[in-house]
Write a protein that holds these residues in place. Structure first.
Motif, mmCIF file in Angstrom:
data_model
loop_
_atom_site.group_PDB
_atom_site.id
_atom_site.type_symbol
_atom_site.label_atom_id
_atom_site.label_comp_id
_atom_site.label_asym_id
_atom_site.label_seq_id
_atom_site.Cartn_x
_atom_site.Cartn_y
_atom_site.Cartn_z
ATOM 1 N N SER A 217 36.918 -21.392 54.175
ATOM 2 C CA SER A 217 36.820 -21.365 52.728
ATOM 3 C C SER A 217 37.620 -22.486 52.094
ATOM 4 C CB SER A 217 37.357 -20.037 52.179
ATOM 5 O OG SER A 217 36.601 -18.954 52.660
ATOM 6 N N THR A 218 37.112 -22.967 50.979
ATOM 7 C CA THR A 218 37.847 -23.902 50.129
ATOM 8 C C THR A 218 37.924 -23.232 48.764
ATOM 9 O OG1 THR A 218 36.964 -25.791 51.344
ATOM 10 C CG2 THR A 218 37.914 -26.252 49.197
ATOM 11 N N ARG A 219 38.903 -22.394 48.593
ATOM 12 C CA ARG A 219 39.069 -21.652 47.343
ATOM 13 C C ARG A 219 39.840 -22.528 46.362
ATOM 14 N NH1 ARG A 219 40.352 -15.728 49.919
ATOM 15 N NH2 ARG A 219 38.285 -15.453 50.782
ATOM 16 N N MET A 220 39.151 -23.529 45.866
ATOM 17 C CA MET A 220 39.785 -24.560 45.054
ATOM 18 C C MET A 220 40.329 -24.018 43.734
ATOM 19 S SD MET A 220 38.311 -28.352 44.179
ATOM 20 C CE MET A 220 37.505 -28.483 45.746
ATOM 21 N N GLY A 221 39.567 -23.176 43.055
ATOM 22 C CA GLY A 221 40.030 -22.631 41.775
ATOM 23 C C GLY A 221 41.328 -21.863 41.941
ATOM 24 N N ALA A 222 41.397 -21.031 42.952
ATOM 25 C CA ALA A 222 42.616 -20.254 43.212
ATOM 26 C C ALA A 222 43.780 -21.164 43.564
ATOM 27 C CB ALA A 222 42.361 -19.253 44.335
ATOM 28 N N ALA A 223 43.519 -22.196 44.361
ATOM 29 C CA ALA A 223 44.586 -23.134 44.735
ATOM 30 C C ALA A 223 45.102 -23.898 43.526
ATOM 31 C CB ALA A 223 44.073 -24.106 45.795
#
Length: 117
Positions: A13-19
Motif C-alpha cells: 500500500s501507498t497510503r499517501m493521504g494518511a502519511a
C-alpha cells in the motif's frame, strides 16, 4: 544512499493521504517561518483494502489542501514513470517526476535549491 534507493521495492500500500496528514501533525507544531513537506513516492496512492483508486487520489489531494491551509508547502518527487497520469491531479505544479532512479540525488538537489532559494 543510491544503493538503498535503487534496492527499494513496492509493497502492498501507498497510503499517501494518511502519511501526509501524519507528517503535517508534526510539522504544524514546529517553530519555523517556512515549512516544507517533501514527499518522495514510488507510485500512486493505493491500498489493498480500497477498490476505487480515485478515492485514494482524492483523499491525498484533500490532504495536500489541508497542508496549504496550515501554511505547510508540499512538493512531490515521484519515481513512477507513469506519474503524469495522476500526480498533477494531486499536487498541481508542485511535482517532479524522475524516470531514472540513478538521477534522483541530482534531481533532489535541484528541487531543494529551487524550493529554498
Amino acid at each position: 544512499m543510491k544503493g538503498r534507493l535503487t534496492a527499494m521495492q513496492a509493497g502492498y500500500s501507498t497510503r499517501m493521504g494518511a502519511a501526509v496528514r501524519h507528517a503535517a501533525h508534526y510539522l504544524e507544531h514546529q517553530q519555523a517561518d517556512k515549512k516544507l513537506l517533501l514527499i518522495l513516492t514510488d507510485g500512486e496512492p493505493s491500498d489493498i483494502d480500497v477498490d476505487d483508486p480515485q478515492l485514494l487520489t482524492q483523499d491525498t489531494r484533500q490532504a495536500v489542501k489541508e497542508l496549504d491551509q496550515k501554511g505547510i508547502y508540499s512538493y512531490c518527487i515521484s519515481l513512477d514513470p507513469r506519474a503524469d497520469d495522476y500526480v498533477r491531479d494531486i499536487f498541481g505544479k508542485r511535482v517532479t517526476v524522475v524516470d531514472n532512479v540513478q538521477r534522483l540525488p541530482e534531481r533532489m538537489t535541484q528541487v531543494f535549491v529551487t524550493l529554498t532559494g
